[in-house]
Design a protein around this motif. Structure first.
Motif, PDB file in Angstrom:
ATOM      1  N   SER A 266       0.836  -1.210   0.000  1.00 32.16           N
ATOM      2  CA  SER A 266       0.000   0.000   0.000  1.00 32.16           C
ATOM      3  C   SER A 266       0.861   1.246   0.000  1.00 32.16           C
ATOM      4  O   SER A 266       1.797   1.353   0.793  1.00 32.16           O
ATOM      5  CB  SER A 266      -0.858   0.084   1.273  1.00 32.16           C
ATOM      6  OG  SER A 266      -1.914  -0.803   1.235  1.00 32.16           O
ATOM      7  N   LEU A 267       0.503   2.186  -0.833  1.00 32.63           N
ATOM      8  CA  LEU A 267       1.056   3.532  -0.727  1.00 32.63           C
ATOM      9  C   LEU A 267       0.015   4.396  -0.030  1.00 32.63           C
ATOM     10  O   LEU A 267      -1.121   4.498  -0.496  1.00 32.63           O
ATOM     11  CB  LEU A 267       1.363   4.104  -2.108  1.00 32.63           C
ATOM     12  CG  LEU A 267       2.352   3.322  -2.969  1.00 32.63           C
ATOM     13  CD1 LEU A 267       2.667   4.111  -4.231  1.00 32.63           C
ATOM     14  CD2 LEU A 267       3.635   3.007  -2.214  1.00 32.63           C
ATOM     15  N   ALA A 268       0.390   4.998   1.095  1.00 33.78           N
ATOM     16  CA  ALA A 268      -0.530   5.868   1.830  1.00 33.78           C
ATOM     17  C   ALA A 268       0.134   7.231   1.922  1.00 33.78           C
ATOM     18  O   ALA A 268       0.741   7.584   2.928  1.00 33.78           O
ATOM     19  CB  ALA A 268      -0.819   5.285   3.208  1.00 33.78           C
ATOM     20  N   PHE A 269       0.029   7.968   0.826  1.00 34.14           N
ATOM     21  CA  PHE A 269       0.679   9.278   0.739  1.00 34.14           C
ATOM     22  C   PHE A 269      -0.314  10.377   1.070  1.00 34.14           C
ATOM     23  O   PHE A 269      -0.974  10.920   0.200  1.00 34.14           O
ATOM     24  CB  PHE A 269       1.323   9.457  -0.641  1.00 34.14           C
ATOM     25  CG  PHE A 269       2.674   8.792  -0.734  1.00 34.14           C
ATOM     26  CD1 PHE A 269       2.790   7.420  -0.598  1.00 34.14           C
ATOM     27  CD2 PHE A 269       3.835   9.538  -0.902  1.00 34.14           C
ATOM     28  CE1 PHE A 269       4.047   6.794  -0.650  1.00 34.14           C
ATOM     29  CE2 PHE A 269       5.086   8.935  -0.952  1.00 34.14           C
ATOM     30  CZ  PHE A 269       5.185   7.555  -0.823  1.00 34.14           C
ATOM     31  N   PHE A 270      -0.382  10.699   2.347  1.00 30.68           N
ATOM     32  CA  PHE A 270      -1.262  11.773   2.818  1.00 30.68           C
ATOM     33  C   PHE A 270      -0.695  13.130   2.404  1.00 30.68           C
ATOM     34  O   PHE A 270      -1.408  14.114   2.325  1.00 30.68           O
ATOM     35  CB  PHE A 270      -1.391  11.713   4.344  1.00 30.68           C
ATOM     36  CG  PHE A 270      -2.073  10.469   4.836  1.00 30.68           C
ATOM     37  CD1 PHE A 270      -3.435  10.450   5.035  1.00 30.68           C
ATOM     38  CD2 PHE A 270      -1.356   9.300   5.081  1.00 30.68           C
ATOM     39  CE1 PHE A 270      -4.075   9.306   5.480  1.00 30.68           C
ATOM     40  CE2 PHE A 270      -1.977   8.153   5.525  1.00 30.68           C
ATOM     41  CZ  PHE A 270      -3.343   8.150   5.718  1.00 30.68           C
ATOM     42  N   GLU A 271       0.591  13.169   2.183  1.00 29.11           N
ATOM     43  CA  GLU A 271       1.266  14.346   1.634  1.00 29.11           C
ATOM     44  C   GLU A 271       1.736  13.925   0.253  1.00 29.11           C
ATOM     45  O   GLU A 271       2.356  12.869   0.112  1.00 29.11           O
ATOM     46  CB  GLU A 271       2.462  14.705   2.518  1.00 29.11           C
ATOM     47  CG  GLU A 271       3.216  15.951   2.085  1.00 29.11           C
ATOM     48  CD  GLU A 271       4.493  16.154   2.911  1.00 29.11           C
ATOM     49  OE1 GLU A 271       4.583  17.157   3.618  1.00 29.11           O
ATOM     50  OE2 GLU A 271       5.402  15.298   2.843  1.00 29.11           O
TER      51      GLU A 271
ATOM     52  N   ARG B 178       3.462   8.355   3.925  1.00 31.16           N
ATOM     53  CA  ARG B 178       4.015   9.707   3.957  1.00 31.16           C
ATOM     54  C   ARG B 178       2.945  10.624   4.532  1.00 31.16           C
ATOM     55  O   ARG B 178       1.768  10.514   4.197  1.00 31.16           O
ATOM     56  CB  ARG B 178       4.413  10.198   2.566  1.00 31.16           C
ATOM     57  CG  ARG B 178       4.754  11.698   2.590  1.00 31.16           C
ATOM     58  CD  ARG B 178       5.444  12.187   1.373  1.00 31.16           C
ATOM     59  NE  ARG B 178       6.806  11.716   1.319  1.00 31.16           N
ATOM     60  CZ  ARG B 178       7.782  12.337   0.660  1.00 31.16           C
ATOM     61  NH1 ARG B 178       7.551  13.458   0.016  1.00 31.16           N
ATOM     62  NH2 ARG B 178       8.988  11.826   0.632  1.00 31.16           N
ATOM     63  N   HIS B 179       3.382  11.539   5.406  1.00 26.53           N
ATOM     64  CA  HIS B 179       2.417  12.412   6.072  1.00 26.53           C
ATOM     65  C   HIS B 179       3.106  13.714   6.449  1.00 26.53           C
ATOM     66  O   HIS B 179       4.300  13.743   6.672  1.00 26.53           O
ATOM     67  CB  HIS B 179       1.886  11.715   7.330  1.00 26.53           C
ATOM     68  CG  HIS B 179       0.561  12.244   7.784  1.00 26.53           C
ATOM     69  ND1 HIS B 179       0.419  13.464   8.399  1.00 26.53           N
ATOM     70  CD2 HIS B 179      -0.687  11.713   7.713  1.00 26.53           C
ATOM     71  CE1 HIS B 179      -0.868  13.660   8.687  1.00 26.53           C
ATOM     72  NE2 HIS B 179      -1.560  12.612   8.283  1.00 26.53           N
TER      73      HIS B 179
ATOM     74  N   GLY C 292       5.883  12.200  13.341  1.00 27.41           N
ATOM     75  CA  GLY C 292       5.387  11.123  14.190  1.00 27.41           C
ATOM     76  C   GLY C 292       4.252  10.314  13.585  1.00 27.41           C
ATOM     77  O   GLY C 292       3.800   9.330  14.167  1.00 27.41           O
ATOM     78  N   ALA C 293       3.797  10.694  12.405  1.00 28.78           N
ATOM     79  CA  ALA C 293       2.664   9.973  11.802  1.00 28.78           C
ATOM     80  C   ALA C 293       3.011   8.505  11.532  1.00 28.78           C
ATOM     81  O   ALA C 293       2.190   7.612  11.752  1.00 28.78           O
ATOM     82  CB  ALA C 293       2.236  10.662  10.506  1.00 28.78           C
TER      83      ALA C 293
END
Lengths: 297, 297, 297
Positions: free
Chosen positions: C40-45, C99-100, C104-105
């Motif tokens: 999974s790619l979880a790129f919040f930024e 990425r966030h 600390g995320a």
């Protein structure tokens, strides 16, 4: 390794080779497999149709797809320059499909990248893989591209598909090529001058429509006119409707690179001449053939 | 070839077949492989959860995934109509998963497309694959769907998951079905009238909560209320908190289609009744089972 | 199962193991295959470079990639909280790359998820896989990381790549570590204090540049300065140009995590010291090595 920037990058023989490869793919004789090579989509200008078509073609030949189909959320937004982005993708993949709003962007990418660049549309310049689809459709319907009467219809000045098609036709022997457009949207002089065949320019489609084998339609965009009144005046004359189709030959065909907005009346979809959805269906196999050739060449 | 537009498209036997197929996938007995067939995601309305779940299910059965999960940067923005976009994806793929903000969009897509359409949520109409997840969770926990007391809780008027669940339950024999909502968000009359079981409507969850086996929670959205004061008044009564859970049976379960905002207090997550994350975990196997059935059927 | 949150999560031996694995991949000795596991790619930024690099690495080891590279159109926009989004992806995949914008995320995600979390950059905290690339490049060029003079140059306060690199260097034996930055952008005291080697802080790169083996450049962003005049004053001193490179050793190297805007003059690209494109090319193999280790560990 080769770049595909312009229709001029392909010879007559190479066009025919692509058509034959695509025929083999469609017929199930060839199951292309590039064993997990990676294709980058670098769509600086958004597009669903073209991006999805290239993605589908890539997956179907056993490639993997990375990249972006819109610059939102990309380094481009942080100010990264085009060359650095191309160099990044060059590191990641075996082939880069580029779309950009600036003329010449694909050519520039090919000067930066040691991996093959495929031009998926650069500004008002070219869109050569669309011409491969266009002429492959003609080839499938008529058995050949030579000896037919073409009419390019609508916006011939700003449509990159028109530039690529006019140039691709230099590889064949069209009988007549009509260019039907309002005065403001005539094909560019510099392109017309470089062709190895003559064109016949007209304002009114009814002057020539009964003579046409392949009617190639492009959308006229309101933004091209300084004055909305001007646009309103000519708009209606450049719509393909049932009345126009009635004047067409029985075995003639209507093509359109899609997406279509209002320039083809939806009732035309059911006429035997309407081949634009069939044409769209040939985008994946011909791009499979092209990418397979590039990735295994 | 079949379309999945409504929960009505599945019989009791077909629901059970899906559950069993999903059990085999989870148990490792079946390793579904569709050998590179292509699944399109056509998410005209954005969604991460559902799109990612379908994508994961597709990849895990050996399919490839194309399409878009938001219309930004798509031809839709250029004015392309819905039917033409569906026809494009029909050319590219063996199955099209559609989400759209308009009721009936999936049905319309199925009339245009010769490839199977899966409705991943259309406006306030239906979201049938969510009901498959919901009832599969019930089946996993209780060993069956029949004979249980259901309570649908929250917004029963605008939540498409509620419509699909109510219709899916017609394929089973629920003991009691409670509908707990504020007056303004009662389940739609036309849907209640078509059901083959009776429903019991209540305002106050405490009236019936001790009787419930399956509590199905949906979010109440502020926008549904013309007057914010109205919303503020009822808001608190439609939150699942520890106090409400205390009144629930030991072996009852709480489901939620997710994403959850404030309608379930986070402290509830640790109660034995909280099964919504487990439910979410069943989304991939049941969708694997469904897509596998469609693509090999 | 292990999380990769900080450079501290890797020992000297583990860094070397990664380098060797990556060497084997580059040399074609190892063809890693995780048989369709899902990353999974979880790129919040948003990020193109890092997201595309992880995607490419995943595809190239036979994984499938899901998730999002921007939160637009995601449940996050509907108000879903971070933990629930991570739990969703935990259900779908065998590894989550996060990425966030908040420090600390990634750590928080690792407390929620039972699947391994890889930190792809969290706020101003860390970006440990970038340090793997950085030090792998040093290892490839110099044959080792020990005994070299490093200079970190530019914004040392807000650049997470700097924090991760300083911490990664505690696993090696750097000879000298210069920190060259304007006063306002000095490296953080709490990080400098925890290091097991001494640092030498300077304003002016010319004081030390002739001594440097590895010059690590980061961009200074205008937004970091309360007063634009302040920024304009220091801006020019923190650009790597041909003049600065002339003072560097023949066999020294310039690294940059990219994307680069103006902090390295484009004419520097052609000097033998410019290794940032080579460095970028090592992102995929080292991440292949890392993901392969995690997914088969």
């Amino acid at each position: 390794m080769r770049h595909v920037i312009s229709s001029y990058d392909f010879s007559r023989e190479e066009f025919h080779k692509l058509f034959e490869l695509s025929d083999e793919i469609l017929g199930g004789k060839l199951k292309p497999n590039v064993n997990g090579k990676v294709v980058s989509l670098a769509f600086f200008e958004p597009s669903t149709r073209t991006a999805t078509s290239f993605a589908t073609a890539s997956w179907r030949i056993g490639a993997k797809v990375i990249g972006f189909t819109s610059v939102e959320g990309t380094s481009v937004e942080k100010g990264e320059n085009f060359a650095d982005t191309i160099r990044m993708l060059e590191n990641y993949s075996e082939c880069i499909v580029v779309r950009h709003k600036f003329d010449g962007a694909a050519k520039f990418a090919s000067e930066v990248s040691e991996k093959p660049i495929v031009n998926a549309g650069d500004g008002k310049h070219e869109h050569p893989t669309q011409s491969m689809i266009d002429l492959y459709t003609v080839y499938k319907v008529f058995g050949q591209v030579d000896g037919l009467n073409f009419a390019l219809f609508g916006d011939l000045k700003y449509a990159r598909t028109v530039n690529s098609l006019l140039r691709a036709l230099t590889r064949f022997k069209p009988k007549k090529v009509f260019l039907i457009s309002p005065q403001q949207l005539r094909a560019r002089r510099e392109i017309v001058q470089e062709l190895n065949y003559e064109v016949i320019e007209r304002d009114n489609p009814y002057d020539v429509i009964s003579d046409v084998d392949v009617l190639y339609v492009t959308r006229i965009q309101k933004e091209r006119f300084p004055d909305e009144m001007e646009y309103e005046k000519i708009k209606e004359s450049y719509v393909v409707d049932l009345k126009l189709v009635e004047h067409m030959k029985k075995d003639s065909i209507i093509l359109h690179p899609l997406p279509r907005v209002n320039e083809i009346d939806r009732r035309v979809d059911k006429t035997p001449q309407a081949k634009y959805f069939y044409q769209a269906s040939l985008g994946v196999p011909i791009r499979m053939a092209l990418l397979y050739t590039i990735l295994t060449g």
